[in-house]
Design an enzyme around this catalytic site. Structure first.
Site, PDB file in Angstrom:
ATOM      1  N   LEU A   1      -5.725  -0.032  -8.634  1.00 33.45           N
ATOM      2  CA  LEU A   1      -6.498  -0.503  -9.454  1.00 33.45           C
ATOM      3  C   LEU A   1      -7.611   0.476 -10.147  1.00 33.45           C
ATOM      4  O   LEU A   1      -7.908   0.349 -10.422  1.00 33.45           O
ATOM      5  CB  LEU A   1      -7.355  -1.690  -8.413  1.00 33.45           C
ATOM      6  CG  LEU A   1      -6.041  -2.914  -8.081  1.00 33.45           C
ATOM      7  CD1 LEU A   1      -6.569  -3.704  -7.374  1.00 33.45           C
ATOM      8  CD2 LEU A   1      -5.775  -3.721  -9.009  1.00 33.45           C
TER       9      LEU A   1
ATOM     10  N   LEU B   1      -5.949  -4.126 -16.786  1.00 27.68           N
ATOM     11  CA  LEU B   1      -7.290  -3.240 -15.859  1.00 27.68           C
ATOM     12  C   LEU B   1      -7.386  -2.412 -16.567  1.00 27.68           C
ATOM     13  O   LEU B   1      -9.060  -2.171 -17.423  1.00 27.68           O
ATOM     14  CB  LEU B   1      -6.665  -2.943 -14.472  1.00 27.68           C
ATOM     15  CG  LEU B   1      -6.842  -3.980 -13.545  1.00 27.68           C
ATOM     16  CD1 LEU B   1      -6.678  -3.201 -11.834  1.00 27.68           C
ATOM     17  CD2 LEU B   1      -8.179  -4.339 -13.372  1.00 27.68           C
TER      18      LEU B   1
ATOM     19  N   ARG C   1       2.363   6.717  -4.347  1.00 30.02           N
ATOM     20  CA  ARG C   1       0.777   6.209  -4.589  1.00 30.02           C
ATOM     21  C   ARG C   1       0.296   5.405  -3.048  1.00 30.02           C
ATOM     22  O   ARG C   1       1.441   4.599  -2.662  1.00 30.02           O
ATOM     23  CB  ARG C   1       1.108   5.396  -5.570  1.00 30.02           C
ATOM     24  CG  ARG C   1       0.036   4.599  -6.150  1.00 30.02           C
ATOM     25  CD  ARG C   1      -0.447   3.438  -6.587  1.00 30.02           C
ATOM     26  NE  ARG C   1       0.743   2.562  -6.413  1.00 30.02           N
ATOM     27  CZ  ARG C   1       0.400   1.226  -5.809  1.00 30.02           C
ATOM     28  NH1 ARG C   1      -0.966   0.801  -5.623  1.00 30.02           N
ATOM     29  NH2 ARG C   1       1.096   0.397  -5.206  1.00 30.02           N
TER      30      ARG C   1
ATOM     31  N   ARG D   1       5.923   3.703   4.514  1.00 30.15           N
ATOM     32  CA  ARG D   1       6.481   3.182   3.459  1.00 30.15           C
ATOM     33  C   ARG D   1       8.219   3.235   3.318  1.00 30.15           C
ATOM     34  O   ARG D   1       9.175   2.981   3.254  1.00 30.15           O
ATOM     35  CB  ARG D   1       5.735   2.672   2.526  1.00 30.15           C
ATOM     36  CG  ARG D   1       4.836   1.664   2.597  1.00 30.15           C
ATOM     37  CD  ARG D   1       4.010   2.013   0.914  1.00 30.15           C
ATOM     38  NE  ARG D   1       2.523   0.671   1.431  1.00 30.15           N
ATOM     39  CZ  ARG D   1       2.208   0.300  -0.129  1.00 30.15           C
ATOM     40  NH1 ARG D   1       2.347   1.404  -0.953  1.00 30.15           N
ATOM     41  NH2 ARG D   1       1.248  -0.182   0.107  1.00 30.15           N
TER      42      ARG D   1
ATOM     43  N   HIS E   1       8.592  -0.947  -1.800  1.00 30.15           N
ATOM     44  CA  HIS E   1       8.093  -1.357  -0.918  1.00 30.15           C
ATOM     45  C   HIS E   1       8.982  -2.245   0.074  1.00 30.15           C
ATOM     46  O   HIS E   1       9.323  -2.996  -0.525  1.00 30.15           O
ATOM     47  CB  HIS E   1       6.766  -2.467  -1.326  1.00 30.15           C
ATOM     48  CG  HIS E   1       5.918  -2.704  -0.589  1.00 30.15           C
ATOM     49  ND1 HIS E   1       6.074  -3.342   0.140  1.00 30.15           N
ATOM     50  CD2 HIS E   1       4.388  -2.675  -0.982  1.00 30.15           C
ATOM     51  CE1 HIS E   1       4.249  -3.208   1.204  1.00 30.15           C
ATOM     52  NE2 HIS E   1       3.718  -3.115   0.091  1.00 30.15           N
TER      53      HIS E   1
END
Lengths: 650, 255
Positions: A443, A44, A437, A332, A267
């Site tokens: 993104l 990206l 994050r 998380r 995660h």
């Protein structure tokens, strides 16, 4: 002495970026074609940077490691991209996105960078829609949004579970258009193996053609590095197999500082490893925890029993027990940590005893199988396919996995590293996410950097330094020298094979063996939860492993052809140095912040306990040579606009 | 399980290739096909032999890097599944498995099972985008897109560019790939300005690359790991006719 100047613009938060843009020098249209810019990586950030710079009129050379720029790991991002459009009229604003992000990062990122990210978020959606990115729509034709963790508004735009893929294909299309127009030359299946510095400025790169083994020199007036994160230092992660830290690490060895390397996001809801052969970990959406209940057996004797044979009274719904207010929806890092504690205590389930249950039986009973299928059908299908277990009939087995790194090369507000002319964008830099994050923001950062920041900052650099950026030729000494070093490095790797063959048969190990061992050290000691003691141990074990690697490992084949093992060997050699720096950074940061959890520092409720007095800084490390301790530089984080608080989602 | 592999070995595009027999032992059903290949390679390397080169990256079925022909089928026996998501429980102890690269004139072999699919990039370069530059654009909700159109566009856009459609087609046609991209833009207001030029240029490029023509066999869609539908190809034909009528077959606007 190198200094760290973050170059944050003057003025109130909401005027900083405008002020900076007004200050930026410009390059006249007729001069742009005189400049060559190198962009490494075409995810990206890279594809967006390369396309935007080429559109302006610069000559761009873009490099990617895959056989096509469309395959960058950005494609794997599923959930969505945040933007402050406030389309649902639920009170979103730039300030709110900024505040959620800086709080989510546990107050370890720069205010000014994070605010700019929030400001640009809305433009990204406009840009992507203009490119024909097929976002999800409502029946009235307007764009759909959904909610994500860490936010109380619905600001996440998505294209089913393929948001990363679709956004990347948009940027890839823009890049391909520039290739067709002759403004961008594309070099696929190339790996950047060194940075060329001339008169203190980044002026080129050395690459290896992964299909032919050819070493190539490329010169430019600026280098933009967009090579992603280094999560594969753990061997097993949700990252693609070819993701690596080599390009960034080689820049680091040339003098670019590495910032906050210990910040790694883990995660909680991934499919556990099923055996020693495992090559990667697969992520399952975090949304599953809305209806799934997490438990392990109370008694070690029950871990091998099929779950339905364990009665309610013998089950420990440990998240609900320890965190009654949040239960299964704790953040998380808390969910990840507690799963690890249970497995470490010998209560892990599944054939490898390396997982906890995520049980949907109550939800299916209450809401019906159809309702659950409607919500999570595709995830259940994927789980079934990978594990051959039907999650409608028996609980899923889950365990945390390494997902994203917040650390990376140090950059100032202009996304330039401490090496003039070396810009770093996307996950490869350290700048916007702090110590943790939030979902749907990777993104956003990659595209904000690529579309809207890099082209302006590079133009300014070229205009400001136009008398210092003299012509360079790839025939000059610095390029030859760098190429020679790269070639020597490859020869050294190939010699390891001979050294390995000279060892007794039981000591002959492959690159993959060593790589797995490094991954285990990193996971056990620099993973979900860290202790001073564990980190010190890692700092003893990693150099030993490095020594073993350099004393000889099996690397088959030659360097003049496609040779995957040779590629990987080079990356592992770098990970063996980077891993040590991560452990050192984690040891040095004697506080808990976001995903960096030092067990010595926690609140009564088990939350990360920061020490703002001592550690509200960016740790930027300077390379001193292999087997030498790196030098720490500190960039103090100043919070002018937000008040630092204990992070809490109660 | 013990499996008898017959693996295609080829030094490069200009060298002859051959099938080599390799025995894969201690394979479990939980391994993905590529993890089985990893294990085979690790053992070859330990025995001082050269590993089999094959392509893979994300191993989640989304990047489109992997692609093997397994027993004559691109991506193997399971429908809608990329080879990285194919698990060894689809095979039985003692099976013989023939593993070959994707075969098409436009996809030259790089080594063993790795092929060069750059032709796909060149098809996209010839028009698989909307010509907008980076900068301020109208607010995203200025263009309303009816949900059914948006969904159809999205389904076409899910193509991962793996090349299985080409490998499966007896004519090595790239029609499914090209038509999926054309459909994505034909369904959206953003794609209208260049609709005809895009169609003509991409189809011309497809031919130039040496891909064959479509003869309605449908094998492309049958092996597609993303279940891209055959109707995209019919749409491409209609789009081509439309472009011929509007543009006279020219790939450039003439005054």
């Amino acid at each position: 002495m190198k200094t760290l100047d973050s170059k944050i613009p003057e003025g109130p938060l909401h005027e900083k970026w405008d002020n900076r843009k007004a200050e930026y020098n410009l390059v006249a249209p007729n001069n742009k074609k005189k400049h060559n810019i190198i962009v490494v990586g075409t995810g990206l950030a890279g594809a967006a940077s390369a396309a935007s710079l080429a559109e302006l009129g610069y000559n761009v050379k873009a490099f990617c490691i895959s056989d096509s720029p469309r395959r960058a790991h950005s494609i794997a991002a599923q959930g969505g991209i945040n933007a402050t459009k406030n389309y649902p009229n639920d009170g979103d604003s730039i300030w709110r996105l900024f505040y959620d992000t800086i709080k989510g990062g546990d107050y370890r990122s720069r205010e000014a960078n994070t605010y700019r990210l929030a400001q640009l978020s809305s433009n990204i959606i406009d840009q992507a829609v203009a490119q024909g990115v097929p976002f999800a729509r409502e029946y009235g034709g307007e764009l759909a949004t959904r909610s994500f963790g860490g936010a109380q508004v619905s600001r996440t735009f998505y294209a089913r579970g393929q948001t990363g893929q679709q956004l990347l294909l948009g940027a890839y299309g823009a890049l391909m258009r520039q290739v067709d127009e002759g403004k961008c030359e594309m070099f696929t299946h190339r790996e950047m193996l060194d940075l060329v510095v001339v008169d203190g400025r980044a002026r080129g790169i050395i690459t290896r053609n992964l299909w032919t083994g050819e070493i190539e020199r490329h010169s430019g007036d600026a280098v933009v590095l967009c090579t992603g994160g280094y999560g594969r230092v753990y061997f097993l992660s949700t990252n693609a197999f070819n993701s690596n830290g080599t390009a960034a690490w080689r820049c680091h060895r040339r003098g670019a500082f590495m910032a906050n390397p210990c910040y790694v996001q883990i995660h909680p809801t991934c499919i556990p490893s099923s055996g020693h052969y495992q090559s990667k970990r697969t992520l399952m959406s975090e949304s599953l925890r809305n209806d799934g209940r997490v438990w392990v057996p109370k008694n070690k004797a029950d871990v091998d029993k099929p779950p339905h044979q364990i009665p309610e009274k013998d089950r420990d719904y440990y998240l609900e027990r320890k965190y009654p207010a949040f239960g299964n929806l704790v953040p998380r890092d808390v969910a990840s940590r507690n799963a690890k504690y249970m497995v470490d205590a010998g209560l892990g389930v599944g054939p490898q005893h390396n997982a906890v249950y995520l049980d949907f039986s109550h939800a299916i009973k209450e809401q019906g199988r159809d309702a659950i299928k409607e919500k999570y059908g595709n995830l259940f299908h994927m789980y079934h396919k990978i594990t051959d277990e039907n999650p409608y009939e028996q609980p899923m087995r889950i365990f945390p996995a390494v997902h994203y790194v917040m650390g990376g090369l140090w950059v100032d507000y202009n996304l330039m590293s401490n090496l003039p002319g070396l810009f770093v964008a996307g996950e490869a830099n350290f700048s916007d996410h702090g110590a943790n994050r939030l979902g749907a923001s990777a993104l956003m950062q990659g595209l904000a950097d690529g579309y809207f920041i890099v082209s302006r900052a590079v133009s300014n650099y070229l205009a400001e330094n136009r008398f210092e950026i003299t012509d360079v030729s790839t025939d000059q000494g610095e390029f030859k020298e760098a190429e020679k070093e790269v070639r020597t490095g490859i020869d050294k790797l190939l010699e390891l094979n001979e050294k390995a063959k000279a060892k007794p048969a039981d000591q002959q190990r492959t690159v993959m063996d060593i790589y797995r061992d490094l991954g285990e050290i990193m996971w056990d000691k620099v993973g979900i939860a860290r202790t001073g003691e564990g980190l010190k141990k890692a700092l003893e074990e990693i150099p030993k492993l490095r020594e073993e690697f350099w004393s000889g490992v099996i690397i088959p084949g030659d360097d003049d052809t496609f040779n995957k093992y040779l590629e990987v060997a080079g990356r592992v050699a770098d990970f063996l140095e980077l891993g040590e720096l991560m452990a050192r950074d984690a040891l040095e940061r004697d506080e808990s912040a976001g995903c960096h959890f030092r067990e010595e520092h926690q609140t009564e409720k088990g939350e990360a306990l920061r020490d703002d007095e001592a550690y509200a800084y960016v740790a930027a490390w300077e390379y001193q040579g292999m087997n030498e301790a790196e030098k720490l530089h500190k960039e103090p984080l100043e919070f002018e606009f937000v008040k630092l608080k204990q992070r809490s989602y109660e | 399980m013990t499996l008898h592999l017959k693996v295609w070995r080829q030094k490069d595009a200009n060298s002859p290739g051959r099938l080599e027999s390799i025995t894969a032992e201690d394979i479990t059903g939980d391994m993905s096909f590529l993890e089985m290949m990893d294990l085979v390679n690790e053992r070859l390397v330990q025995d001082g032999k050269e590993p089999v080169e094959f392509d893979s990256d994300c191993r989640e079925g989304i990047c489109g890097t992997c692609g093997l022909t397994i027993n004559g089928q691109a991506h193997g026996p399971e429908r809608g599944t990329a080879v990285c998501q194919l698990h060894m429980r689809s095979f039985s102890n003692g099976d013989t498995i023939v593993i070959e690269p994707f075969r098409a004139r436009a996809f030259p072999v790089v080594k063993d099972l790795v092929v060069d699919r750059a032709a796909f990039d060149r098809i996209i370069q010839s028009g698989g985008y909307t010509s907008v530059t980076t900068g301020p654009h109208a607010d995203a909700n200025t263009h309303l897109v009816p949900k059914p159109d948006a969904d159809r566009s999205f389904f076409a856009a899910t193509c991962i560019g793996c090349g299985a459609c080409v490998a499966a087609c007896p004519n090595a046609s790239a029609s499914l790939f090209t038509s999926a991209k054309l459909t994505q833009y034909a369904m959206l207001p953003q794609g209208q300005a260049e609709r005809e030029i895009r169609t003509i240029r991409m189809i011309n490029q497809m031919d130039e690359e040496g891909f064959g023509n479509c003869s309605n066999i449908g094998e492309c869609s049958a092996v597609c790991p993303k279940n891209i539908e055959l109707e995209n190809i019919s749409r491409m034909r209609r789009e081509y006719l439309r472009a011929i009528f509007k543009m006279g077959g020219q790939a450039e606007h003439t005054d």
